[in-house]
Design a protein around this motif. Structure first.
Motif, mmCIF file in Angstrom:
data_model
loop_
_atom_site.group_PDB
_atom_site.id
_atom_site.type_symbol
_atom_site.label_atom_id
_atom_site.label_comp_id
_atom_site.label_asym_id
_atom_site.label_seq_id
_atom_site.Cartn_x
_atom_site.Cartn_y
_atom_site.Cartn_z
ATOM 1 N N MET A 145 6.865 -7.532 11.064
ATOM 2 C CA MET A 145 7.836 -7.589 10.004
ATOM 3 C C MET A 145 7.599 -6.142 9.645
ATOM 4 O O MET A 145 6.286 -5.620 9.269
ATOM 5 C CB MET A 145 7.545 -8.707 9.170
ATOM 6 C CG MET A 145 8.518 -8.522 8.015
ATOM 7 S SD MET A 145 8.442 -9.818 6.869
ATOM 8 C CE MET A 145 6.881 -9.614 6.274
ATOM 9 N N ALA A 146 8.810 -5.470 9.216
ATOM 10 C CA ALA A 146 8.521 -4.008 8.545
ATOM 11 C C ALA A 146 8.192 -4.203 7.009
ATOM 12 O O ALA A 146 8.178 -5.008 6.441
ATOM 13 C CB ALA A 146 9.892 -3.603 8.466
ATOM 14 N N LYS A 147 7.051 -3.369 6.649
ATOM 15 C CA LYS A 147 6.574 -3.378 5.453
ATOM 16 C C LYS A 147 6.973 -2.363 4.780
ATOM 17 O O LYS A 147 6.974 -2.283 3.370
ATOM 18 C CB LYS A 147 4.804 -2.886 5.557
ATOM 19 C CG LYS A 147 4.216 -4.230 6.508
ATOM 20 C CD LYS A 147 4.408 -5.321 5.652
ATOM 21 C CE LYS A 147 3.190 -6.491 6.579
ATOM 22 N NZ LYS A 147 3.493 -6.611 7.909
ATOM 23 N N THR A 148 7.545 -1.263 5.039
ATOM 24 C CA THR A 148 8.295 -0.124 4.231
ATOM 25 C C THR A 148 9.591 -0.690 3.864
ATOM 26 O O THR A 148 10.343 -1.621 4.345
ATOM 27 C CB THR A 148 8.311 1.086 4.842
ATOM 28 O OG1 THR A 148 8.978 0.835 6.341
ATOM 29 C CG2 THR A 148 6.820 1.507 5.302
ATOM 30 N N ASN A 149 10.100 0.104 2.677
ATOM 31 C CA ASN A 149 11.468 -0.216 2.110
ATOM 32 C C ASN A 149 12.247 1.151 2.151
ATOM 33 O O ASN A 149 12.073 2.109 1.648
ATOM 34 C CB ASN A 149 11.388 -0.620 0.715
ATOM 35 C CG ASN A 149 12.559 -0.666 -0.146
ATOM 36 O OD1 ASN A 149 13.503 -1.197 0.467
ATOM 37 N ND2 ASN A 149 12.456 -0.522 -1.364
ATOM 38 N N SER A 150 13.550 1.018 2.829
ATOM 39 C CA SER A 150 14.375 2.159 2.948
ATOM 40 C C SER A 150 15.466 2.127 1.655
ATOM 41 O O SER A 150 16.361 2.898 1.909
ATOM 42 C CB SER A 150 15.089 2.120 4.453
ATOM 43 O OG SER A 150 15.612 1.074 4.523
#
Length: 344
Positions: free
Chosen positions: A1-6
């Protein structure tokens, strides 16, 4: 699961959506010192505890626009991280002074959406509240911002345009408890001009100018924890330039307006505003004001001035605002309409 926020894109917003913004911030005298280092701000009420107490306040508050910047900065990751530009403001009111030691947080509600005709972006309208550690509203305002679409093929939402007031009624202005200008010291404030000395329709050239520096605007943007990519990443714009944060121009113009409006001490409402054209490092900013309206208040010795504050490049003609086509002239950077409190 992606941890960063775009960040959110235009298609990620829905009318009625409530955004609770992260990272509350406790303000201190450091905010005041840095604010006065960044801008030529000399308002006596915001510089001296003794002067503020002589006006009925317990101490010198944090500058009204510093409060605005702190609250605004909280909203950026959720509202304008993928913004093309911040477009305007309405229905802004300062409800309570903010003092060192207060902790501010923010929340916003999406109140309008409109996709642009190019299908690549849209305008998002939000109403933001700044709250202190007691959950008291210290200020609220509406702003609208142009946001990119992440998926150009995403369907356009139903257009919803909020019905916004063009001006905050003087009866709805919130005056700080205890404010009293009957013993106001004009010598210490720096100018002798009272509320009664200003005429509706009067225009004031504030004379002074400041050249915008890359380092200062970057420091300001970081100070207010504004994470909008257009202010930091030179690869984010086709021209390779970092856009100057609009709040930096607001504060610079407000500080320049001291020369002629030193006694317009407290901003209590933001009626409207537009960032007319982009500003970049190297531009020299000047300012002029127009007195739009005047109102008496219930506070002793306190009147209200409705002022138009216009920030322009130094190349602009005096008091020039719009061309024959009704559009802002290219040298106009900011057109801001606000109420300020002034001794009578």
């Amino acid at each position: 699961m992606a941890k960063t926020n775009s960040g959110r894109f235009f298609e990620d917003y829905t009318v009625g959506q409530v955004l609770k913004h992260a990272v509350p911030r406790t303000v201190s005298g450091g905010e005041r010192a840095l604010y006065h280092a960044l801008y030529p701000a000399r308002g006596a009420l915001y510089s001296s505890d003794a002067f503020a107490r002589s006006c009925g306040l317990p101490a010198s508050p944090i500058d009204d626009l510093a409060t605005f910047h702190v609250v605004f900065g909280k909203t950026v990751p959720d509202v304008s991280l993928n913004a093309v530009a911040n477009l305007g403001y309405a229905e802004g009111r300062w409800h309570l002074p903010v003092y060192p030691g207060d902790t501010l947080r923010a929340e916003s509600e999406v109140i309008g959406l409109k996709q642009n005709s190019n299908g690549k972006s849209g305008v998002v309208y939000v109403r933001t509240r700044g709250l202190n550690q007691r959950d008291e509203t210290v200020m609220d305002y509406v702003r609208w911002v142009m946001v990119r679409k992440g998926n150009p093929d995403a369907p356009a939402p139903e257009t919803v345009l909020p019905d916004l007031k063009t001006v905050v009624d003087p009866a709805d202005l919130v005056l700080p408890e205890g404010l009293d200008f009957t013993g106001y010291d004009f010598d210490l404030a720096g100018e002798p001009h009272r509320w009664g000395d200003y005429e509706i329709g009067e225009k004031i050239d504030h004379v002074d100018g400041v050249t915008i520096e890359e380092a200062e605007h970057m420091l300001a943007t970081r100070l207010w924890q504004n994470t909008a990519k257009v202010h930091f990443d030179a690869t984010f714009r086709p021209d390779g330039q970092r856009l100057i944060y609009g709040g930096h121009i607001i504060s610079m113009a407000r500080a320049l307006s001291f020369n002629g409006l030193a006694n317009a001490q407290m901003i209590v409402a933001l009626n409207g505003g537009a960032h007319a054209n982009p500003c970049f490092s190297g531009d020299t900013v000047k300012a002029w004001s127009e007195v739009i309206d005047k109102a008496e208040t219930s506070a002793p010795g306190v009147g209200a001035l409705r002022l138009r504050l216009v920030a322009v490049k130094a190349t602009a003609s005096p008091f020039a605002l719009r061309g024959e086509d009704g559009k802002y002239l290219p040298d106009v950077l900011l057109d801001l309409d606000y109420w300020a409190l002034c001794p009578m």
